[in-house]
Design a protein around this motif. Structure first.
Motif, PDB file in Angstrom:
ATOM      1  N   LEU A  54       0.866  -1.178   0.000  1.00 55.70           N
ATOM      2  CA  LEU A  54       0.000   0.000   0.000  1.00 55.70           C
ATOM      3  C   LEU A  54       0.899   1.222   0.000  1.00 55.70           C
ATOM      4  CD1 LEU A  54      -2.581  -1.244   2.665  1.00 55.70           C
ATOM      5  CD2 LEU A  54      -2.618  -1.530   0.169  1.00 55.70           C
ATOM      6  N   GLU A  55       0.704   2.058  -0.981  1.00 56.35           N
ATOM      7  CA  GLU A  55       1.641   3.161  -1.149  1.00 56.35           C
ATOM      8  C   GLU A  55       0.910   4.412  -1.592  1.00 56.35           C
ATOM      9  OE1 GLU A  55       3.944   0.928  -3.921  1.00 56.35           O
ATOM     10  OE2 GLU A  55       2.891   1.730  -5.676  1.00 56.35           O
ATOM     11  N   ARG A  56       1.626   5.524  -1.564  1.00 59.83           N
ATOM     12  CA  ARG A  56       1.015   6.793  -1.944  1.00 59.83           C
ATOM     13  C   ARG A  56       1.704   7.321  -3.195  1.00 59.83           C
ATOM     14  NH1 ARG A  56       1.998  10.859   2.605  1.00 59.83           N
ATOM     15  NH2 ARG A  56       4.091  10.349   1.901  1.00 59.83           N
ATOM     16  N   TRP A  57       0.912   7.995  -3.993  1.00 58.60           N
ATOM     17  CA  TRP A  57       1.461   8.669  -5.171  1.00 58.60           C
ATOM     18  C   TRP A  57       0.844  10.049  -5.241  1.00 58.60           C
ATOM     19  CZ3 TRP A  57       4.790   6.499  -8.977  1.00 58.60           C
ATOM     20  CH2 TRP A  57       5.085   5.137  -8.806  1.00 58.60           C
ATOM     21  N   TRP A  66      -2.811  13.926  -4.025  1.00 58.69           N
ATOM     22  CA  TRP A  66      -2.265  12.677  -3.486  1.00 58.69           C
ATOM     23  C   TRP A  66      -3.355  11.608  -3.478  1.00 58.69           C
ATOM     24  CZ3 TRP A  66       2.621  11.426  -1.545  1.00 58.69           C
ATOM     25  CH2 TRP A  66       3.542  12.470  -1.562  1.00 58.69           C
ATOM     26  N   PHE A  67      -2.954  10.377  -3.610  1.00 59.97           N
ATOM     27  CA  PHE A  67      -3.895   9.271  -3.494  1.00 59.97           C
ATOM     28  C   PHE A  67      -3.130   8.012  -3.110  1.00 59.97           C
ATOM     29  CE2 PHE A  67      -2.458   9.681  -7.845  1.00 59.97           C
ATOM     30  CZ  PHE A  67      -2.117   8.395  -8.216  1.00 59.97           C
ATOM     31  N   ASN A  68      -3.878   6.986  -2.790  1.00 61.52           N
ATOM     32  CA  ASN A  68      -3.273   5.716  -2.381  1.00 61.52           C
ATOM     33  C   ASN A  68      -3.366   4.700  -3.503  1.00 61.52           C
ATOM     34  OD1 ASN A  68      -2.696   6.396   0.389  1.00 61.52           O
ATOM     35  ND2 ASN A  68      -4.910   6.269   0.770  1.00 61.52           N
ATOM     36  N   MET A  69      -2.478   3.763  -3.461  1.00 60.13           N
ATOM     37  CA  MET A  69      -2.491   2.731  -4.483  1.00 60.13           C
ATOM     38  C   MET A  69      -2.046   1.416  -3.840  1.00 60.13           C
ATOM     39  SD  MET A  69      -0.853   3.331  -8.170  1.00 60.13           S
ATOM     40  CE  MET A  69       0.592   2.387  -8.503  1.00 60.13           C
ATOM     41  N   ALA A  70      -2.693   0.345  -4.265  1.00 57.90           N
ATOM     42  CA  ALA A  70      -2.236  -0.983  -3.856  1.00 57.90           C
ATOM     43  C   ALA A  70      -1.576  -1.609  -5.068  1.00 57.90           C
ATOM     44  CB  ALA A  70      -3.407  -1.841  -3.400  1.00 57.90           C
ATOM     45  N   ALA A  80      -5.327  -1.587  -7.003  1.00 59.26           N
ATOM     46  CA  ALA A  80      -6.407  -0.662  -6.665  1.00 59.26           C
ATOM     47  C   ALA A  80      -5.831   0.720  -6.467  1.00 59.26           C
ATOM     48  CB  ALA A  80      -7.110  -1.101  -5.384  1.00 59.26           C
ATOM     49  N   VAL A  81      -6.698   1.699  -6.706  1.00 61.23           N
ATOM     50  CA  VAL A  81      -6.351   3.087  -6.441  1.00 61.23           C
ATOM     51  C   VAL A  81      -7.461   3.627  -5.563  1.00 61.23           C
ATOM     52  CG1 VAL A  81      -6.266   5.347  -7.529  1.00 61.23           C
ATOM     53  CG2 VAL A  81      -5.049   3.435  -8.565  1.00 61.23           C
ATOM     54  N   PRO A  88      -7.858   0.624   2.130  1.00 62.10           N
ATOM     55  CA  PRO A  88      -7.867  -0.143   0.875  1.00 62.10           C
ATOM     56  C   PRO A  88      -9.159  -0.937   0.733  1.00 62.10           C
ATOM     57  CG  PRO A  88      -6.276  -1.047   2.435  1.00 62.10           C
ATOM     58  CD  PRO A  88      -6.750   0.257   2.993  1.00 62.10           C
ATOM     59  N   PRO A  89      -9.603  -1.187  -0.509  1.00 66.46           N
ATOM     60  CA  PRO A  89     -10.814  -1.976  -0.716  1.00 66.46           C
ATOM     61  C   PRO A  89     -10.700  -3.341  -0.055  1.00 66.46           C
ATOM     62  CG  PRO A  89      -9.914  -1.181  -2.816  1.00 66.46           C
ATOM     63  CD  PRO A  89      -8.960  -0.779  -1.761  1.00 66.46           C
ATOM     64  N   LYS A  90     -11.845  -3.921   0.187  1.00 69.74           N
ATOM     65  CA  LYS A  90     -11.880  -5.168   0.942  1.00 69.74           C
ATOM     66  C   LYS A  90     -11.038  -6.263   0.303  1.00 69.74           C
ATOM     67  CE  LYS A  90     -14.718  -8.380   3.447  1.00 69.74           C
ATOM     68  NZ  LYS A  90     -13.985  -9.520   2.937  1.00 69.74           N
ATOM     69  N   GLU A  91     -11.163  -6.390  -1.048  1.00 70.52           N
ATOM     70  CA  GLU A  91     -10.428  -7.513  -1.660  1.00 70.52           C
ATOM     71  C   GLU A  91      -8.921  -7.349  -1.468  1.00 70.52           C
ATOM     72  OE1 GLU A  91     -12.386  -5.424  -3.258  1.00 70.52           O
ATOM     73  OE2 GLU A  91     -11.497  -4.727  -5.149  1.00 70.52           O
TER      74      GLU A  91
END
Ligand SMILES: Cc1cc2nc3c(=O)[nH]c(=O)nc-3n(C[C@H](O)[C@H](O)[C@H](O)COP(=O)(O)OP(=O)(O)OC[C@H]3O[C@@H](n4cnc5c(N)ncnc54)[C@H](O)[C@@H]3O)c2cc1C
Ligand SMILES: NC(=O)c1ccc[n+]([C@@H]2O[C@H](COP(=O)([O-])OP(=O)(O)OC[C@H]3O[C@@H](n4cnc5c(N)ncnc54)[C@H](O)[C@@H]3O)[C@@H](O)[C@H]2O)c1
Ligand SMILES: Cc1cc2nc3c(=O)[nH]c(=O)nc-3n(C[C@H](O)[C@H](O)[C@H](O)COP(=O)(O)O)c2cc1C
Ligand SMILES: [Zn+2]
Lengths: 102, 416, 210, 1003
Positions: A54-57, A66-70, A80-81, A88-91
């Protein structure tokens, strides 16, 4: 070069973004109350997961948001974004948990 | 171990080279070792070698998940130098360079050390100031180094573009004459052979998948080839170090990034020194086979893919063409990537850990090939004595807690 | 307004007017480029979900800030609002309309209880207009967005990179023959680089200054 | 006619267009449509160059990109290119090629002596020797390096230009053979945006070399029809002579296009080559297959070729590679070569087949055509060195690991061998696609991938034409349907007539002779790097058992061809030596580029003036005309100093300094970063990002602030002004501006989204003219009537709005020079105009423009820091003696907690101090290291370094700032700076040298 789906502008190439490292590291509420070791943990220690990370861009050359990304750091697949402040989304959470169990 | 020499070569030539021994054995793992080294890169192998040679500890296994030397050791641009800014780094890298200088003979394997000299270019007034600062520091640390003017650079590298009107003109450079390159694979193979000769078991295709820890003390490792007991375990897995620390239950200040390198097609000798530029981001040397060996900086994101992005290469090659306009017509023959373990202060960690008997050596990032023998030498000491040597005392994991960082970002440019 | 003789556009030193004069006949060229300086550029920030904000903008410039990403509200050569992000827009006006728009926006947006920002960027950027049958190809040499008309048609906009320069970019209505026209808004300090680069990249198609 | 080997008719060459070219200085001719290789062969030239290690004579082996041998140096001087494949250079007029790695000529090569020593030069010999004496290595290395390389690098800068194109497509098809064409056509019919790419100059792929029919017409007619159909579709892009060199993550492809017919020069204003950066929704790899050689003894002799290449030369180029040909095969396809040669009137001496009783239709046809078929046999030796003169043939034993009977010699000058085909899985593998082993014919075929990708045709291991067409068609439709597209009218699937019954291949990786490998001739795997079967076996024996070790130990596959023909046989030989299967051994990693890529093309237009933008201030032209020298600050270019005629830098800077101290100077300060901050929480925000207190700054006032990283180290500094309620303007350093802006946004968006603050960069909105010096006020007063410049009305650290020279302006009274100073901000477009007016009006006040160097001297005299010079990421405000700016009252700010760590709280850290040299004339070198005690020799303990050092014209002596361990505790001590040739003694003093009371800037 990655193709990253900015949640605001849509798909753009990696060059338009800056990497913001591990996501969900909250700044401690009262740093003064932390031990040096706890502070060091916040400052320097990173998950660096091999697998779902899980990271940020930030979309530097676009909307500057800014947003998060898996992302799977082994395959570079973007899973996922999601927005700042969101979990983060459930899956994705399941993937991470599943990995923990194994 | 048959000694390698021109005579053994001639002798074997008579028999069509049928009688050479294996450079190292491929034994099955024993149930128990005094020391298990995880990671069969240069640093792990050097650690095993010096454990045996300097500390008489020979009941040692090196466990490598793939093929030895297949990590960053097998994919770096082989630049060696010791002209680091801070005393702690300078002493450590200088120790390593000195060990390199005798390594071929010591391990009886020609690592093709080529002390052709390393230039670190300065392109701005700030660069010039930082470069001079480093050169002055090097001199007082007893490390060879000079500051060169463009005219002096021209003598060493006639083909470099010294036009003062280019975007980032070359204003000067540091030069370490004892710096250079070595054949990366030979370092790994030679150390493997020499360790093996001293009784070390080198076990490839053996991945460590867990640690056995009893009451805070290490007792062994779990591997893809079963459990192996060990009194002490040294982990030297570069980009995979946090995968290991996760298994051992503590955190590390490390991120793993792709770092790419590439070679051109082979041409007749055209550049005789190593040229590095942190500011425009490229470095160049020519291998003994004639290829230009080129590299740049890391991809920003974490990745274990051992691949990088094309845009990094595009920018880097533009820098190469700026500095060496005549390379513009040459062609890239192969590009590849490694997984480098970057530390917040761009210095390594060679340290005891919260687990008794478990030691970590990592964080070399983009620049640990030059440290290979020195790193092994101090790590062997740390493992054998359960305390750091004075050369690596500063490189502890604690420094992130107490703040004694050794920040090599500012003055070292690219850290290769 | 400042006396115009005092103004000097970011590309003035390239003497584009003189060149435009010399190259007046632009028929048959692949690419036509010109600088359109001094357009009013006002950066506004606020919450598009807040009707007070939207109303205030509407009141000031007679347009609502577009909520669709990568779009521009308003017609070319009139006052327009370009989407820059979820809470950020660029109001584009004629050079003459700049001061008035700035004042109106400030007045309407800077009222009690409304959290909004208004910042004049008129001087910070210039506009390079590039058109002609090969304009898209020239841009694609330096821009990684998909500029195919089905994706980036008239009224579309983006903040992106052309060569090494960050730009705000929009496609205005296509010419009657279908050739697109793009407006690029680089920061003024980068304008010379961008212009020169575009000129260089256009060489093979034939370039005229419009 | 010199084209002794040109057939009377046939081929796709244009015989009406003769092309003259030079090879090794000799004039020859060929036709349009030839490659250099086909033209050489037409001229009877087979010997092209020498190999890397042994300098063995080497000829042309293939007709394509897989060529291991036929490397040439193309052209001379500024347009020379090293190691070009003769097989991939289209012939053009005046082409000038020469052999590589031989002197004086490929026929007589001095270095061929190496070959005599081959016995002591096995794989890896250099690791075993050259170690004694220790000092000897330097000498050996010198000679080893002299022998390095094949071709030559240019010695002068490139004359050509390159560029790039970004592209997007729904479907990218790589390879325009039958499979790729069918795929592109099927995908295009759905309305998808299709891009079709092929490295060859014509579409058709393998069909160019064959005599096949498709849909009842000659295959190339079908190709032409498909081509025109695709060309008519505006959503299809066809790129010929374009190689897909790399396949990267997220379906990103790198292509390199040759844009000029003449591969060595750009033409008609066009760039020579173009790199296409393509983002594809779907990728179809129809990259075909590469024929693999049979590995027989002395298979590197000029004249030893691939069977498929023979028919390529005959069918496509109308050239007979030799006078007498032998085909050596393990499969039926090679019989096509025999048949095509024969049909073209060439002599086929025999087909040697390793299989017992081959019986396919093509075999029958060959026998019917009168070609001798020698079955169950192997070539055990090749006669001739510079050209094949004949071959020796023996029967194979049952296991095919030895030969029996007597040897028969067949005279011939050309051998075409075929050991089957390997799918071109390179691109598929670049982005981590897996390959799987297909045991029945011994090939690796593409397996799973993460990319949105499919392989078809020969690339997918489907070797017949009908399969290629079918799979291509399907892949095209399938790719489109993944994107939700279907064709309204589906074009008919093309049909081929070429498929015939074939006898299965007999896979034999190593063709035995009467002796073990290496003892009778050499079996070459990697011809360019001289890697033989014996080398690979030696590697296995010596424990280099991993395929990756064997590769690196022997250099197998590490040459410019990257082992396109030699790798798989090499891996098979290794497997045999280790007693394991080929899939157990695996392959080495396929990496980009597929074939070598010009560096200039990767750089594209981003060289020279376009390497990186130069940011210009509105006053740039003025500075330039004034003859300033420039300093790069970030991407900005700032005046460094303005030398008058004949003036040295020191003279110029001293003059500028004195002007500011005694009269007035003007600096272009436009580049300082400026951030507009609005919102109800703006003050709170500033309070968190700066070390000092911000809640009480009144409108009209300015305050200096220091920003720390979370690690407590100084990161940036600048003055921030309160413009009004909830409205601030922050300034940052010029170089740090983008970073600070990004940093502040990061905190706002990620950590403090609850703060109501908006940030907008306004750096470029203003031109900033800094007036500094005792006459600044008088001069400025000439330009303004609405700003009260009186000291009380407009004190230090405040600002006012008004007009300056009739231009709306905001004037800040702040000072970095220590003098009375105003920073005048006007709309950027007015900057030059105002600057010029002020310069003119300032003449009577002694105005002097000054640059960054003078600014640095002046601020150093005042002891003001420059972030990045006095700091290096390891320095806290306390180290700088700036405790006064670190609020002890605020509970928190970024970096605060780090200041109390053990190391950061130490009292004896490095401190900023001043240095006075014992000799006032001596200017210390910046970066000089400081010692408390000198020793005759290094090492010496360093206690710090000189951060800034200048000659102070105002003070008449040198000054320096330094960071010194426990510096504040050493005030008055003498320390030393060894500078190499001497050691300079200096005293540690306060870091403020000039006007410590600040009366000048306040006055
Ligand atoms: C492209 C590139 C260029 C570089 N250029 C230079 C340069 O010019 N100069 C320089 O000094 N340095 C350079 N470096 C850095 C240098 O290569 C490394 O710092 C150094 O080689 C690290 O050596 P190592 O032995 O620690 O790691 P590695 O060689 O990576 O060895 C670690 C080993 O651990 C193994 N391993 C991982 N996990 C496990 C497990 N679970 N079980 C068992 N084994 C495991 C890996 O397979 C690997 O073989 C470069 C690096 C790269 C990638
Ligand atoms: N009978 C056999 O044993 C046998 C074996 C192999 C092939 N074939 C014949 O070959 C043909 C196969 O058709 P196909 O379409 O699959 O392949 P093909 O070989 O006809 O076409 C592949 C094309 O891709 C191009 N290419 C490869 N890599 C490239 C890259 N990186 N960038 C750009 N271009 C690249 C090649 O130059 C070639 O033009 C059929 O005619 C088949 O009969 C026969
Ligand atoms: C210093 C150095 C020189 C190299 N020279 C060559 C070369 O001449 N030819 C080649 O094909 N690869 C060369 N390589 C690259 C290797 O083939 C390989 O790509 C690299 O070791 C990474 O391994 P991988 O690609 O198998 O992952 C070189 C690598 C290094 C580190
Ligand atoms: Zn965005």
């Amino acid at each position: 070069m990655f193709l990253i789906n900015c949640p605001f502008c849509g798909e753009r190439e990696e060059k338009e973004f800056s990497y913001g490292h591990e996501a969900h590291i909250a700044r401690p509420e009262n740093p003064e109350n932390l031990s040096d070791a706890e502070w060091a943990d916040y400052l320097f220690m990173r998950k660096n997961t091999k697998g779902v990370h899980l990271e940020r861009w930030v979309h530097t050359a676009g909307c500057r948001r800014w947003f998060n990304m898996a992302r799977n750091t082994h395959t570079n697949e973007v899973l996922a974004v999601y927005l700042m402040g969101e979990q983060p989304p459930k899956e994705i959470r399941d993937m991470i948990d599943g990995k923990k169990k194994s | 171990m048959t000694k390698y020499s021109i005579f053994s070569l001639l002798r074997n030539a008579m028999g069509y080279h049928r009688d050479w021994q294996q450079a190292w054995r491929s034994p099955d793992p024993k149930p128990e070792y005094d020391v298990v080294i995880v990671g069969g890169g240069g640093h792990g192998l050097a650690t095993a070698y010096y454990l045996a040679k300097e500390h008489g500890i020979t009941n040692v296994a090196v466990l490598e998940k793939g093929w030895l030397g297949g990590g960053n050791t097998g994919r770096n641009t082989t630049i060696i130098r010791s002209n680091y800014l801070w005393d702690e780094s300078a002493h450590l890298y200088e120790k390593s360079l000195q060990l390199y200088e005798g390594l071929s003979q010591d391990i009886n394997y020609n690592i093709m050390l080529s002390q052709r000299g390393v230039l670190n270019l300065a392109h701005s007034l700030g660069d010039v100031r930082d470069t001079k600062r480093r050169v002055y520091a090097n001199k007082l640390n007893g490390i060879d180094g000079e500051y060169l003017s463009p005219a002096e650079i021209k003598k060493l590298v006639p083909i470099i573009n010294l036009d003062p009107t280019i975007r980032y003109p070359v204003l000067g450079s540091s030069f370490q004459p004892r710096g250079g390159t070595a054949r990366h694979d030979a370092v790994a193979w030679g150390l493997a052979r020499a360790s093996d000769a001293r009784g070390v078991d080198i076990i490839q295709n053996c991945e460590v998948t867990g640690f056995d820890i009893d009451k805070g003390k290490i007792t062994g490792v779990q591997t893809s080839r079963g459990q192996i007991k060990a009194k002490k375990v040294g982990v030297v897995v570069a980009g995979h170090c946090t995968v290991m620390s996760d298994m051992a239950g503590f955190r590390m200040p490390i991120e793993s990034h792709p770092l790419q390198a590439m070679v051109s097609d082979p041409v007749k000798p055209i550049i005789d020194v190593v040229v590095m530029s942190g500011a425009v981001h490229c470095y160049v040397s020519q291998s003994d086979k004639g290829e230009l060996v080129l590299g740049a900086g890391i991809d920003a994101h974490n990745s274990y893919s051992q691949r990088g992005s094309l845009h990094i290469i595009e920018d880097q090659i533009a820098a190469v063409c700026e500095l060496f306009p005549l390379f513009s017509r040459m062609r890239l023959m192969r590009q590849w990537g490694g997984i480098v373990d970057t530390c917040p202060d761009a210095s390594p960690i060679i340290s005891k850990t919260p687990v008794d008997g478990l030691y970590f050596n990592c964080g070399w990032g983009t620049g640990g090939f030059k440290a290979t023998p020195g790193s092994g030498w101090v790590f062997a000491h740390t493992i054998a004595r359960d305390e750091p040597h004075k050369l690596n005392a500063a490189f502890s994991l604690d420094r992130f807690v107490n703040g004694f960082l050794i920040d090599e970002h500012g003055a070292a440019g690219v850290a290769h | 307004m400042v006396d115009t003789y005092r103004l000097r556009s970011p590309l003035a030193h390239l003497h584009l007017d003189a060149r435009a004069h010399e190259e007046a006949d632009i028929s048959g060229t692949g690419v036509v480029m010109k600088e359109i300086p001094y357009r009013g550029l006002i950066n506004i920030r606020g919450d598009a979900a807040d009707s007070a904000f939207v109303d205030a903008v509407q009141k000031a410039v007679k347009l609502s800030p577009p909520v669709d990403a990568n779009t521009v509200a308003g017609k070319a050569n009139t006052t327009r609002i370009m989407w820059l992000g979820p809470d950020e827009w660029l109001v584009i006006t004629s050079p003459q309309g700049a001061d008035r728009a700035m004042k109106a926006l400030w007045k309407n947006l800077k009222t009690d209880g409304l959290h909004a920002a208004v910042t004049d960027s008129t001087q910070a950027r210039t506009c390079i207009e590039i058109s002609g049958p090969r304009a898209r190809e020239v841009l694609q040499k330096g821009c990684s967005l998909d500029l195919h008309p089905s994706v980036f048609g008239p009224g579309q906009s983006a903040q992106t990179i052309v060569s090494k320069v960050a730009v705000m970019m929009t496609q205005t209505a296509a010419a009657r023959n279908g050739d697109p026209t793009y407006e690029l808004y680089p920061l003024r300090s980068f304008a010379t680089y961008l212009w020169t680069w575009l000129e260089d990249a256009s060489q093979e198609y034939g370039l005229k200054v419009g | 006619m010199s084209q002794t080997h040109r057939l009377h008719d046939g081929g796709r060459i244009d015989r009406s267009q003769q092309i003259d070219f030079y090879f090794n200085g000799k004039l020859m001719s060929g036709y349009r449509g030839d490659t250099l290789a086909s033209a050489l062969l037409a001229n009877g030239v087979m010997l092209v160059g020498r190999s890397f290690k042994y300098h063995r004579p080497r000829g042309i082996v293939t007709a394509g990109t897989e060529e291991p041998n036929a490397l040439v140096q193309l052209e001379r001087g500024a347009s020379t290119i090293s190691n070009m494949l003769a097989t991939r250079v289209p012939l053009y007029d005046g082409l000038d090629a020469s052999s590589v790695n031989c002197w004086p000529s490929p026929t007589y090569d001095v270095m061929a002596v190496n070959s005599l020593f081959h016995r002591i030069l096995p794989a890896g010999f250099y690791y075993k020797t050259f170690m004694w004496p220790v000092s000897g290595w330097k000498v050996y290395e010198h000679f080893i390096r002299r022998a390095a390389g094949l071709g030559k690098s240019p010695e002068v800068p490139d004359v050509d230009t390159y560029d790039k194109m970004n592209a997007h497509a729904d479907v990218v098809v790589v390879g325009a053979g039958p499979s790729g064409l069918a795929a592109a056509r099927a995908a295009a019919a759905t309305g998808a945006r299709v891009m079709l790419v092929d490295e060859q100059t014509e579409l058709g792929g393998q069909l160019l070399n064959e005599r096949f029919e498709i849909d009842g017409k000659p295959a190339m007619d079908w190709v032409a029809d498909v081509e025109s159909e695709l060309m008519a579709n505006p959503d299809v892009t066809i790129l010929k002579h374009t190689t897909a060199f790399g396949y990267y993550d997220h379906n990103f492809l790198g292509l390199i296009q040759n844009r000029s017919e003449n591969v060595a020069f750009g033409q008609d204003d066009r760039t020579r080559q173009r790199v296409w950066r393509v983002r594809a929704k779907r990728v179809i790899l129809a990259t075909g297959a590469i024929e693999r050689p049979l590995i027989y003894s002395d298979n590197d002799r000029p004249g030893c070729m691939l069977a498929g290449a023979l028919r390529a030369y005959v069918n496509r180029y109308g050239v007979s590679p030799g006078k007498r040909h032998v085909i050596f095969t393990n499969n039926d396809d090679a019989y096509r070569s025999a048949l095509d040669l024969k049909a073209a009137g060439c002599v086929v001496a025999a087909v040697v087949d390793v299989r017992k009783d081959p019986s396919g239709e093509l075999v029958t046809q060959a026998i019917e055509a009168g070609i001798e078929v020698i079955d169950n046999s192997a070539i055990t030796g090749v006669l001739g060195t510079k050209r094949v003169r004949g071959i020796e043939v023996m029967k194979l034993n049952d296991e095919a690991d030895g030969v029996t009977g007597t040897s028969r010699t067949i005279s011939c000058d050309t051998v075409g061998s075929s050991g089957g085909w390997n799918p071109v899985v390179h691109l598929h593998s670049h982005s981590a696609g897996k390959n799987t082993w297909r045991d029945e014919d011994g090939v690796f075929v593409p397996g799973d991938t993460l990319q949105a990708e499919a392989c078809c045709g020969a690339a997918n291991g489907s070797f017949s034409l009908a399969q290629a067409l079918n799979e291509g068609d399907f892949a095209g439709i399938d790719a489109a349907s993944h994107l939700g597209m279907t064709a309204k009218k589906r074009p008919a699937v093309p049909t081929a007539n070429s498929d015939v019954d074939e006898t299965p291949w007999r896979t034999i990786w190593y063709i035995p002779t009467t002796k073990p490998a290496g003892q009778r001739g050499k079996h070459y795997l990697d011809q360019q790097n001289d890697v033989t079967v014996a080398d690979v076996q030696l590697a296995a024996r010596e424990g280099y058992r991993s395929v990756e070790h064997a590769k690196r130990y022997t250099t197998l596959g590490m040459a410019t061809d990257q082992g396109k023909t030699g790798n798989i046989p090499g891996h098979a030989i290794l497997s045999a030596a280790l007693g394991q299967t080929i899939p157990q051994t695996g392959t080495t990693t396929f990496r980009p580029p597929y074939s070598p890529v010009t560096m200039g093309a990767l750089a594209g237009r981003a060289v020279g003036e376009f390497f990186d933008p130069i940011r210009r201030t509105p006053m740039h032209d003025w500075h330039e005309q004034a003859g300033c020298l420039w300093e790069d600050v970030g991407q900005w270019r700032r005046p460094w100093y303005y030398p008058a005629d004949g003036e040295s830098m020191q003279d110029a800077v001293s003059r500028e300094c004195l002007a500011v101290r005694n009269a007035v100077g003007m600096l272009d300060a436009t580049t300082l970063g400026k951030i507009d901050i609005q919102g109800p929480d703006a003050a709170e925000f500033l309070n968190r990002v700066y070390t000092n207190a911000w809640l009480k700054l009144a409108p009209g006032r300015c305050r200096y602030g220091l920003m720390l990283g979370e690690d407590g180290m100084v990161m940036d500094d600048g003055v921030t002004s309160c413009l009004g309620e909830n409205h601030y303007l922050m300034t940052t350093t010029s170089g740090g501006a983008p970073r600070v802006m990004a940093w502040l946004e990061e905190w706002l968006q990620t950590e403090w989204p609850d703060l109501k603050v908006y940030l907008t960069s306004v750096t470029e909105q203003f031109a900033t003219l800094q007036l500094a010096g005792p006459n600044a006020r008088d001069l400025l007063s000439e330009f303004t009537t609405d700003i009260d410049l009186d000291n009380d009305a407009f004190p230090f650290m405040s600002w006012q709005d008004g007009t300056v020279g009739g231009i709306p302006a905001r004037v800040y009274r702040i000072s970095f020079t220590g003098e009375l100073s105003y920073e005048i901000n006007v709309p950027a477009s007015c900057g030059l105009s105002l600057w010029t007016d002020v310069m003119n009006a300032g003449e009577k006040y002694g105005i002097t423009p000054f640059g960054t160097e003078t600014m640095h001297v002046l601020r150093a005299e005042k002891g003001f820091i420059i972030v990045g010079q006095e700091t290096d990421g390891t320095i806290t405000p306390i180290d700088l003696g700036m405790d006064w700016i670190v609020s002890s009252k605020k509970p928190d700010f970024i970096g605060k907690r780090s200041l109390s760590r053990e190391d950061t709280a130490r009292p004896d850290r490095k401190h900023l101090v001043g240095l006075r040299t014992a000799d006032p004339e001596e200017v210390l070198p910046e970066g000089g290291q400081i010692v408390a005690e000198t020793r005759p020799q290094p090492p010496m303990d360093m206690i710090g370094h000189v951060t800034s050092s200048y000659w102070s014209a105002a003070l008449g002596h040198s000054i320096a700032l330094a960071l010194v361990k426990n510096g504040r505790g050493r005030k008055g001590d003498t320390v030393y700076v060894p500078t190499g040739d001497k050691t300079v003694a200096c005293e540690i003093v306060e870091p403020v040298f000039y006007d410590p009371e600040g009366s000048r800037l306040n006055g």
